[in-house]
Write an enzyme that holds these catalytic residues in place. Structure first.
Site, mmCIF file in Angstrom:
data_model
loop_
_atom_site.group_PDB
_atom_site.id
_atom_site.type_symbol
_atom_site.label_atom_id
_atom_site.label_comp_id
_atom_site.label_asym_id
_atom_site.label_seq_id
_atom_site.Cartn_x
_atom_site.Cartn_y
_atom_site.Cartn_z
ATOM 1 N N HIS A 161 -52.120 -103.516 -42.963
ATOM 2 C CA HIS A 161 -52.082 -102.601 -43.694
ATOM 3 C C HIS A 161 -50.316 -102.639 -44.125
ATOM 4 C CE1 HIS A 161 -51.468 -98.051 -43.887
ATOM 5 N NE2 HIS A 161 -52.653 -98.134 -44.177
ATOM 6 N N ASP A 238 -50.687 -103.628 -34.542
ATOM 7 C CA ASP A 238 -51.271 -102.366 -35.110
ATOM 8 C C ASP A 238 -52.481 -102.024 -34.599
ATOM 9 O OD1 ASP A 238 -52.445 -100.751 -36.858
ATOM 10 O OD2 ASP A 238 -52.033 -101.394 -38.792
ATOM 11 N N GLN A 241 -56.873 -99.301 -36.027
ATOM 12 C CA GLN A 241 -58.382 -99.411 -36.200
ATOM 13 C C GLN A 241 -59.226 -99.608 -34.687
ATOM 14 O OE1 GLN A 241 -60.164 -98.154 -38.752
ATOM 15 N NE2 GLN A 241 -58.067 -97.945 -40.123
ATOM 16 N N LYS A 264 -57.135 -90.863 -36.728
ATOM 17 C CA LYS A 264 -58.236 -91.846 -36.579
ATOM 18 C C LYS A 264 -59.063 -91.878 -35.537
ATOM 19 C CE LYS A 264 -55.677 -95.031 -39.742
ATOM 20 N NZ LYS A 264 -56.052 -94.449 -40.901
ATOM 21 N N CYS A 404 -54.447 -99.347 -49.096
ATOM 22 C CA CYS A 404 -53.210 -99.463 -48.337
ATOM 23 C C CYS A 404 -52.906 -101.078 -47.756
ATOM 24 C CB CYS A 404 -52.880 -98.425 -47.351
ATOM 25 S SG CYS A 404 -52.754 -96.714 -47.922
#
Length: 840
Positions: A161, A238, A241, A264, A404
């Site tokens: 991302h 990261d 997700q 999220k 993104c």
């Protein structure tokens, strides 16, 4: 830092009960998506005319359960105050709630509360790490091992991302370190064959995603962390997700830093989380300075508070933290393992179902192993915005764009893509609804007109007669009167109102095309409004009104059915060729979509009239390019290979033997690929200055298996030179020279790359320079488009000359001669296009 259970206030509001150290209610027995859905108020609403909401955009942001909504509302209505400052009751309650939320969030990822830094989003959390490392000074003993400089390396991956890519680019610019990255396999997984080479002994930081927001790929964190430890590199994960979808334990992962978003994972917007190893947080200098993050401040200098307050300058994200803490409590209550298993089931189901959609290409792993419920995909000849608009009209919410993560899209030849993403509240029925809509978009002819007697027809099929005689087709309506034929104001007003009626009819035509109404009418004989509505999944009251506009315009004829004497409607075969058959040479419905988009830039055009400026191609809505391509495509398909190229002296024979062709101003590459398919021994290079169009052309070439002989490059025509691109036997311009800011420079570029015995084929609108000779419908259309599109696009390029699309043959010929050409002839023409052969 962790709230003492003995200090828990006696309030029984949702915020306190959700965050109480005693923990949430026990897990639900089993997993029922419908029971989960009942917790989310927004999922019960309808959109776009009463259609049930099918929300498949959870990778962008999840929906929020009542527990979270109530907890955040309770904070503001019962406990709102600033924290860590005042000594009144509200301040004590607010502080307790903030720190209770921090403890709940920490427990959710297996961390200690003092290791949890609350930021406004995950982007800020990742920037915090990058900038704090950039602030580390080699001259300070405690920071020497963290500081970066020339000779050091930062490693990322190609699937990141932008929030886990751009901060590291900036860090390398600030420090002189080198940025390197792991690439991606054709299956959408990290290429680990290069791991040891890329993550080498000079690597100080290795940042990577846990689960890709584009591909859904779940990366092997253990393998990546092991290599980082071997070379002594810090790892930054990261987890935006992954944390929402399956259990995450920071201790088990072994990374040094981890970031995730609140919004999220059922939490509110405006909050992100950074977890960091305690020793690293204590060693790092701050990112931002100011209130709350200091220990002692004097005019001579300041010292910093201990983590996590050191990294939370100013008033923290209090209400958002309460909401996120409640979200963690909610997800614990549902059960993260059950959510993970539900995601696995949805992923397997979607992969199987999407495989049935004709031409659909999944961007990412084609199997469910190590894969999350995120599906990026492409459809042939369909732009992402078209797909998103089509699905939105059916109540299905998905994401379009580069997500993104543009490098991850471009890696697969896609400037943008379309993504559906699922969560705990997604059902298999919703996945099936989504797939059925995609199938309809991919093969509209199979869905617009059911077979006679099919389930959509019902009783209406029996009452609509197929034996009625077809009325004669009337003459085309709406032709403009000849110049000078208007004798007075009243007559002229009638003409103006006629133009207004035509413009309004255009919207009705666009709707008829978009909803499949024309396709359902085509070849079906007289049909009632009720039957047409049943066949197209629309409402009869609107269809009836639409049919009235079509009768009034002379597009559709009205008669009556034989059973009940009700009005029935017929689309004559010649009209169907224009309105319903996008492959017919006479297809004309595509132009209406482009006219619709022009109104989006009306304010910009007004400014252009006042300032003399222009409107660049990229400023027009993306639908414009697709609409223009659709308008020209039928004529190109019917004429380029079979008529226009044979009209050039000896060119067909040359192409059949093997020639080099440059298609200048190729746009999305349709003309280039038509020629490439017809002449497999030749090589075709498309050039255009508009990068998104070039990217899309590459995708189409690959999808059609023509990339072995057709390639595309971003390059302005005036910059063409034989030393760079070589020489060509044929150079083509398809309805684009007038859109260029330097048409003379473009023709000079064509001359520089043309073989001495080669030819230029120039295709331009078949319009006259004298406006009085353009009063026929095609001429009027071209002049209007020139004012609103062609001229502003040319002016925006700041070249020496903006032609407009009706400059006329003499002006074009004069430019060619000035550019150094001596041969000129009109080789062919159609009502829309004039084809010129130009030679040296």
């Amino acid at each position: 830092m962790t709230p003492d259970p003995a200090e828990t206030p006696g309030c029984l509001c949702t915020a306190h009960t959700a965050l109480a150290p005693a923990g949430p209610a026990p897990h639900r027995a089993g997993f029922d998506p419908q029971a989960v859905r009942a917790d989310f108020p927004i999922l019960g609403r309808t959109v776009n005319g009463g259609r049930p909401l099918v929300y498949l955009d959870s990778a962008a942001t999840s929906q929020k359960p009542r527990l979270v909504l109530d907890a955040e509302r309770d904070f503001y209505t019962l406990h709102n105050a600033n924290v860590h400052r005042s000594h009144h009751q509200l301040a004590r309650e607010a502080t307790w709630l903030l720190e209770a939320a921090r403890a709940r969030i920490a427990a959710f990822v297996g961390a200690r509360a003092e290791e949890i830094v609350l930021a406004k989003n995950a982007s800020e959390a990742l920037n915090l790490v990058a900038y704090a490392l950039g602030n580390a000074n080699r001259s300070e003993r405690d920071l020497r091992s963290l500081a970066l400089g020339p000779g050091d390396r930062v490693v990322i991956t190609e699937m990141e991302h932008h929030s886990n890519l751009m901060p590291w680019q900036q860090l390398c610019r600030r420090t002189g370190a080198e940025l390197a990255w792991l690439t991606i396999t054709p299956e959408g997984r990290l290429d680990l064959s290069q791991l040891d080479e890329v993550v080498n002994e000079r690597t100080k930081v290795f940042a990577f995603t846990h689960q890709s927001n584009v591909y859904g790929t779940v990366n092997p964190v253990d393998v990546l962390v092991k290599r980082a430890r071997e070379v002594g590199a810090l790892t930054v994960l990261d987890a935006c997700q992954s944390v929402p979808h399956f259990p995450v334990d920071v201790g088990a992962l072994g990374v040094d830093f981890l970031a995730f978003s609140g919004h999220k994972m059922c939490g509110p917007t405006g909050i992100g989380v950074l977890w960091g190893r305690g020793d690293l947080l204590r060693a790092l200098p701050p990112f931002l300075t100011g209130g709350e993050m200091n220990d002692a401040v004097s005019m001579e200098g300041s010292t910093y508070a201990a983590p996590p307050q050191r990294f939370e300058a100013g008033t923290p994200v209090i209400a958002q933290a309460v909401g996120l803490g409640a979200a963690c409590a909610y997800l614990d209550r549902v059960g993260m393992r059950q959510i993970a298993r539900h995601g696995e089931r949805l992923t397997a189901h979607a992969l199987d179902a999407l495989g049935s959609v004709k031409g659909l290409r999944i961007v990412g792993p084609g199997d469910a192993a190590d894969r999350g419920p995120v599906f990026s995909f492409a459809l042939p000849d369909r732009f992402p915005e078209d797909i998103g608009e089509f699905l939105d009209a059916r109540g299905i919410a998905i994401r379009v764009g580069h997500l993104c993560a543009r490098p991850a899209c471009v890696r697969f030849g896609l400037p943008a893509t379309t993504r559906a993403s699922f969560y705990a509240y997604t059902t298999t029925d919703e996945v099936d609804t989504f797939v059925r809509a995609l199938a309809e978009l991919a093969e509209p002819a199979l869905y617009a007109v059911p077979e006679p007697g099919g389930p959509a027809a019902g009783k209406e099929e029996e009452t609509a007669s197929r034996e009625l005689p077809r009325p004669a087709v009337p003459a085309a309506a709406g032709a403009a009167p000849a110049a000078g034929a208007v004798s007075g104001a009243a007559e002229f007003l009638d003409r103006v109102l006629g133009d207004a009626a035509t413009a309004a009819t255009g919207l009705a035509v666009s709707l008829g095309d978009r909803l499949g109404l024309y396709r359902a009418l085509a070849g079906s004989g007289p049909m009632t409004a009720a039957l047409l509505a049943a066949r197209t999944g629309t409402h009869e009251v609107y269809v009836q009104e639409w049919l009235h506009t079509q009768v009034g315009s002379g597009y559709v004829l009205q008669t009556r059915d034989s059973a009940g004497g009700r009005p029935a409607y017929l689309l004559p075969d010649p009209h169907a060729e224009v309105l319903a058959d996008s492959e017919a040479p006479t297809s004309g419905v595509g132009i209406f979509a482009s006219l619709r988009t022009l109104y989006h830039v009306e304010d910009r055009l007004a400014d252009c009239f006042r300032t003399g400026g222009g409107v660049d191609w990229g400023e027009y809505p993306p639908q414009m390019f697709r609409a223009i391509a659709r308008f020209f495509r039928p004529a190109y398909r019917a004429n380029i290979v079979d008529k226009w190229l044979p009209a050039l002296d000896g060119m067909t024979r040359r192409l059949e033997s093997g020639a080099r062709v440059a298609d200048i101003g190729c746009g999305v590459g349709y003309s280039t690929l038509l020629m490439a398919r017809a002449f497999p021994r030749s090589v075709f290079h498309g050039y255009d200055y508009h990068q998104p169009s070039v990217d899309h052309a590459r995708v189409i070439a690959e999808d059609r298996g023509l990339d072995d002989r057709a390639s595309f490059r971003t390059l302005a025509a005036a910059g063409l030179d034989a030393a760079d691109v070589g020489r060509y036997d044929l150079v083509t311009f398809f309805n684009c020279l007038h859109d260029m800011g330097d048409p003379l420079g473009a023709l000079e570029g064509a001359r520089r790359i043309l073989e001495p015995d080669g030819a230029v084929m120039l295709v331009e609108p078949n319009a006259e320079a004298d406006p009085a000779r353009n009063t026929h419908p095609t001429g009027r259309l071209f002049m209007s488009l020139s004012t609103a599109l062609c001229l502003p696009a040319a002016v925006a390029q700041r070249g020496p000359l903006a032609l407009g699309n009706h400059a006329g043959e003499e002006a074009l010929r004069s430019l060619a001669e000035t550019a150094g050409f001596t041969g000129w002839r009109r080789a062919a023409e159609t009502p829309r296009s004039a084809v010129y052969e130009i030679r040296l």
